[in-house]
Design a protein around this motif. Structure first.
Motif, PDB file in Angstrom:
ATOM      1  N   SER A 106       0.823  -1.215   0.000  1.00 44.21           N
ATOM      2  CA  SER A 106       0.000   0.000   0.000  1.00 44.21           C
ATOM      3  C   SER A 106       0.853   1.260   0.000  1.00 44.21           C
ATOM      4  CB  SER A 106      -0.927   0.009   1.221  1.00 44.21           C
ATOM      5  OG  SER A 106      -0.169   0.067   2.415  1.00 44.21           O
ATOM      6  N   ALA A 107       2.115   1.143   0.408  1.00 46.14           N
ATOM      7  CA  ALA A 107       3.002   2.301   0.429  1.00 46.14           C
ATOM      8  C   ALA A 107       3.394   2.686  -0.998  1.00 46.14           C
ATOM      9  CB  ALA A 107       4.245   1.991   1.258  1.00 46.14           C
ATOM     10  N   GLU A 108       3.430   3.978  -1.268  1.00 48.52           N
ATOM     11  CA  GLU A 108       3.763   4.451  -2.603  1.00 48.52           C
ATOM     12  C   GLU A 108       5.268   4.679  -2.717  1.00 48.52           C
ATOM     13  OE1 GLU A 108       2.590   8.001  -5.758  1.00 48.52           O
ATOM     14  OE2 GLU A 108       1.594   7.879  -3.815  1.00 48.52           O
ATOM     15  N   LYS A 109       5.873   4.089  -3.734  1.00 51.13           N
ATOM     16  CA  LYS A 109       7.315   4.226  -3.944  1.00 51.13           C
ATOM     17  C   LYS A 109       7.644   5.639  -4.400  1.00 51.13           C
ATOM     18  CE  LYS A 109      11.489   2.538  -4.087  1.00 51.13           C
ATOM     19  NZ  LYS A 109      12.137   1.949  -2.882  1.00 51.13           N
ATOM     20  N   ILE A 110       8.654   6.231  -3.786  1.00 47.67           N
ATOM     21  CA  ILE A 110       9.079   7.572  -4.174  1.00 47.67           C
ATOM     22  C   ILE A 110      10.588   7.668  -4.004  1.00 47.67           C
ATOM     23  CG2 ILE A 110       8.576   8.475  -1.847  1.00 47.67           C
ATOM     24  CD1 ILE A 110       7.970  11.179  -3.147  1.00 47.67           C
ATOM     25  N   TYR A 111      11.238   8.249  -4.997  1.00 44.57           N
ATOM     26  CA  TYR A 111      12.684   8.459  -4.959  1.00 44.57           C
ATOM     27  C   TYR A 111      12.959   9.927  -4.672  1.00 44.57           C
ATOM     28  CZ  TYR A 111      12.948   3.827  -7.049  1.00 44.57           C
ATOM     29  OH  TYR A 111      12.818   2.475  -7.277  1.00 44.57           O
ATOM     30  N   ILE A 112      13.752  10.164  -3.632  1.00 45.53           N
ATOM     31  CA  ILE A 112      14.002  11.522  -3.157  1.00 45.53           C
ATOM     32  C   ILE A 112      15.493  11.812  -3.270  1.00 45.53           C
ATOM     33  CG2 ILE A 112      13.805  13.101  -1.202  1.00 45.53           C
ATOM     34  CD1 ILE A 112      11.633  11.093  -0.121  1.00 45.53           C
ATOM     35  N   VAL A 136      20.403  16.674  -9.282  1.00 45.69           N
ATOM     36  CA  VAL A 136      19.067  16.379  -8.751  1.00 45.69           C
ATOM     37  C   VAL A 136      18.001  16.888  -9.717  1.00 45.69           C
ATOM     38  CG1 VAL A 136      17.458  16.747  -6.839  1.00 45.69           C
ATOM     39  CG2 VAL A 136      19.894  16.421  -6.364  1.00 45.69           C
ATOM     40  N   ALA A 137      18.201  18.094 -10.241  1.00 43.84           N
ATOM     41  CA  ALA A 137      17.247  18.658 -11.196  1.00 43.84           C
ATOM     42  C   ALA A 137      17.137  17.782 -12.441  1.00 43.84           C
ATOM     43  CB  ALA A 137      17.665  20.079 -11.581  1.00 43.84           C
ATOM     44  N   LEU A 138      18.250  17.294 -12.936  1.00 45.13           N
ATOM     45  CA  LEU A 138      18.239  16.408 -14.109  1.00 45.13           C
ATOM     46  C   LEU A 138      17.491  15.115 -13.799  1.00 45.13           C
ATOM     47  CD1 LEU A 138      21.891  16.835 -15.463  1.00 45.13           C
ATOM     48  CD2 LEU A 138      19.778  17.470 -16.641  1.00 45.13           C
ATOM     49  N   GLY A 139      17.703  14.601 -12.587  1.00 47.26           N
ATOM     50  CA  GLY A 139      17.001  13.386 -12.177  1.00 47.26           C
ATOM     51  C   GLY A 139      15.498  13.585 -12.137  1.00 47.26           C
ATOM     52  N   MET A 140      15.063  14.762 -11.693  1.00 48.92           N
ATOM     53  CA  MET A 140      13.625  15.047 -11.652  1.00 48.92           C
ATOM     54  C   MET A 140      13.057  15.197 -13.057  1.00 48.92           C
ATOM     55  SD  MET A 140      12.769  17.343  -8.300  1.00 48.92           S
ATOM     56  CE  MET A 140      13.115  18.845  -9.154  1.00 48.92           C
ATOM     57  N   GLU A 141      13.818  15.822 -13.931  1.00 42.91           N
ATOM     58  CA  GLU A 141      13.343  15.973 -15.313  1.00 42.91           C
ATOM     59  C   GLU A 141      13.191  14.616 -15.992  1.00 42.91           C
ATOM     60  OE1 GLU A 141      12.205  18.670 -16.572  1.00 42.91           O
ATOM     61  OE2 GLU A 141      12.844  19.987 -14.948  1.00 42.91           O
ATOM     62  N   ILE A 187      13.820  10.673 -10.205  1.00 41.89           N
ATOM     63  CA  ILE A 187      13.638  11.235  -8.868  1.00 41.89           C
ATOM     64  C   ILE A 187      12.349  12.053  -8.919  1.00 41.89           C
ATOM     65  CG2 ILE A 187      14.535  12.911  -7.191  1.00 41.89           C
ATOM     66  CD1 ILE A 187      17.335  12.147  -8.208  1.00 41.89           C
ATOM     67  N   GLN A 188      11.517  11.927  -7.896  1.00 43.04           N
ATOM     68  CA  GLN A 188      10.240  12.645  -7.917  1.00 43.04           C
ATOM     69  C   GLN A 188      10.311  13.996  -7.206  1.00 43.04           C
ATOM     70  OE1 GLN A 188      10.142   8.970  -7.457  1.00 43.04           O
ATOM     71  NE2 GLN A 188      10.006   9.314  -9.655  1.00 43.04           N
ATOM     72  N   THR A 189      11.091  14.054  -6.154  1.00 45.05           N
ATOM     73  CA  THR A 189      11.257  15.311  -5.417  1.00 45.05           C
ATOM     74  C   THR A 189      12.636  15.300  -4.799  1.00 45.05           C
ATOM     75  OG1 THR A 189      10.280  16.780  -3.739  1.00 45.05           O
ATOM     76  CG2 THR A 189      10.270  14.428  -3.248  1.00 45.05           C
ATOM     77  N   GLY A 224      12.280  20.814  -4.206  1.00 48.78           N
ATOM     78  CA  GLY A 224      11.828  20.939  -5.582  1.00 48.78           C
ATOM     79  C   GLY A 224      11.060  19.712  -6.035  1.00 48.78           C
ATOM     80  N   VAL A 225      10.324  19.884  -7.113  1.00 45.09           N
ATOM     81  CA  VAL A 225       9.514  18.792  -7.630  1.00 45.09           C
ATOM     82  C   VAL A 225       9.298  19.028  -9.129  1.00 45.09           C
ATOM     83  CG1 VAL A 225       7.290  19.927  -7.220  1.00 45.09           C
ATOM     84  CG2 VAL A 225       7.418  17.447  -7.155  1.00 45.09           C
ATOM     85  N   ASN A 226       9.057  17.951  -9.848  1.00 50.37           N
ATOM     86  CA  ASN A 226       8.670  18.067 -11.246  1.00 50.37           C
ATOM     87  C   ASN A 226       7.200  18.478 -11.302  1.00 50.37           C
ATOM     88  OD1 ASN A 226       7.487  17.157 -13.865  1.00 50.37           O
ATOM     89  ND2 ASN A 226       9.576  16.459 -14.261  1.00 50.37           N
TER      90      ASN A 226
END
Length: 328
Positions: free
Chosen positions: A26-32, A71-76, A80-82, A215-217
């Motif tokens: 049930s936990a949502e996967k997120i890469y930070i 990090v910005a490139l990873g979000m683009e 990475i989500q945030t 930051g976030v996309n």
């Protein structure tokens, strides 16, 4: 009787395993992502270490990428989500046609000191010298440029080399490969103990700069707003815990920075946690400063308000969540 008892234990173990699986599923996967091994990152580390992100339904994985531009490139790329990184990197990515958006403030002045060889007595003595930064487009580069400009030094008056994280910048200084390095606490205290001289303290200069923001996309945020709200809840609860339990926060700083010296850890805490905002609204002034530092021609006429979004923080503030952690 023994058979019945055995079946009972098997039944209990099966249920516990099932519950654990359901909880994980049930936990949502997120890469930070985060851009610096810096005490300013401690609330995020604490949120992960204490299971606060999991508490709000997130299966989080923290990824260290030295320099905000990475990090910005990873979000683009949506790998990475945030993340926590300098606002300037988010601004540059958006100016280049990306979707990075600053949604929270962590540290709104440069969290740096410049240390150099003992022969360097003042910032003006850095003329003609080689200074270590992390990466092009990172907060360390912006800090060198803006701080030295206040002392009349132009970019062609010195040479910048990019060597990676703060620990690497201390190492190249120690090895004599550069004349000076821009570094974050507590590494300044380490450099001082190694015999190097503080040339400039950017924290004391209080130049407006989003050294670290959240930051976030923008596209991801649009489709996962509740996830971002949950992330911010975990992060803010992590900050509240840092404020309440200094010793625990110092242990976490030591864990991630691999430092054990108590004096160094105290310096880390003292220069970071008290200055991290409880209500992390992004200020227009900080984004405007990032636009001024940009070398892109279109930055001159860009509207700062298109580069940040305070709606997530505003929603948590209006709901009373932030007050429940820190009071009014």
């Amino acid at each position: 009787m023994k058979t019945s008892r055995s079946y009972f234990f098997i039944y209990v173990i099966t249920l516990l395993t099932l519950f654990a699986y359901c909880d994980s599923a049930s936990a949502e996967k997120i890469y930070i992502g985060y851009s610096a091994i810096s005490a300013a990152t401690t609330p995020l580390w604490v949120a992960n270490d204490r299971g606060l992100l999991k508490k709000y339904g997130l299966d989080a994985e923290l990824i260290y990428l030295a320099g905000g531009s990475r990090v910005a490139l990873g979000m683009e790329a949506d790998s990475i989500q945030t993340g926590l990184f300098n606002d300037g990197a988010a601004v540059e990515a958006r100016l280049a046609g990306g979707h990075s958006l600053v949604t929270g403030s962590v540290y709104d002045v440069y969290y740096f000191q410049i240390f150099g060889k003992p022969t360097i007595q003042s910032p003006k003595d850095l003329k003609g010298k080689t200074i270590a930064a992390s990466r092009a487009g990172a907060a360390s580069e912006y800090g060198i440029r803006e701080a030295l400009a206040r002392y009349g030094l132009k970019e062609n008056d010195y040479k910048m080399v990019y060597v990676g994280g703060t620990d690497a910048r201390v190492q190249v200084l120690q090895q004599g490969l550069v004349d000076a390095s821009i570094i974050s606490p507590p590494n300044g205290l380490i450099a001082q103990k190694l015999g190097f001289k503080e040339v400039l303290n950017l924290m004391q200069m209080k130049l407006p700069f989003g050294y670290m923001g959240i930051g976030v996309n923008e596209i991801w945020l649009r489709n996962h707003r509740q996830t971002m709200l949950n992330f911010m809840k975990g992060y803010l609860e992590g900050l509240a815990l840092c404020r309440k339990d200094q010793e625990y926060a110092m242990r976490i700083i030591g864990k991630y920075s691999q430092l054990k010296d108590r004096e160094v850890l105290l310096e880390s805490y003292r220069t970071s946690i008290p200055y991290i905002p409880e209500r992390p609204y992004v200020s227009k002034e900080i984004i405007a400063a990032a636009l001024r530092l940009s070398k892109r021609p279109d930055a001159r006429n860009a509207d700062p308000e298109k580069f940040y979004d305070n709606s997530v923080v505003k929603e948590l503030d209006a709901s009373g969540f932030i007050t429940s952690l820190f009071g009014k």
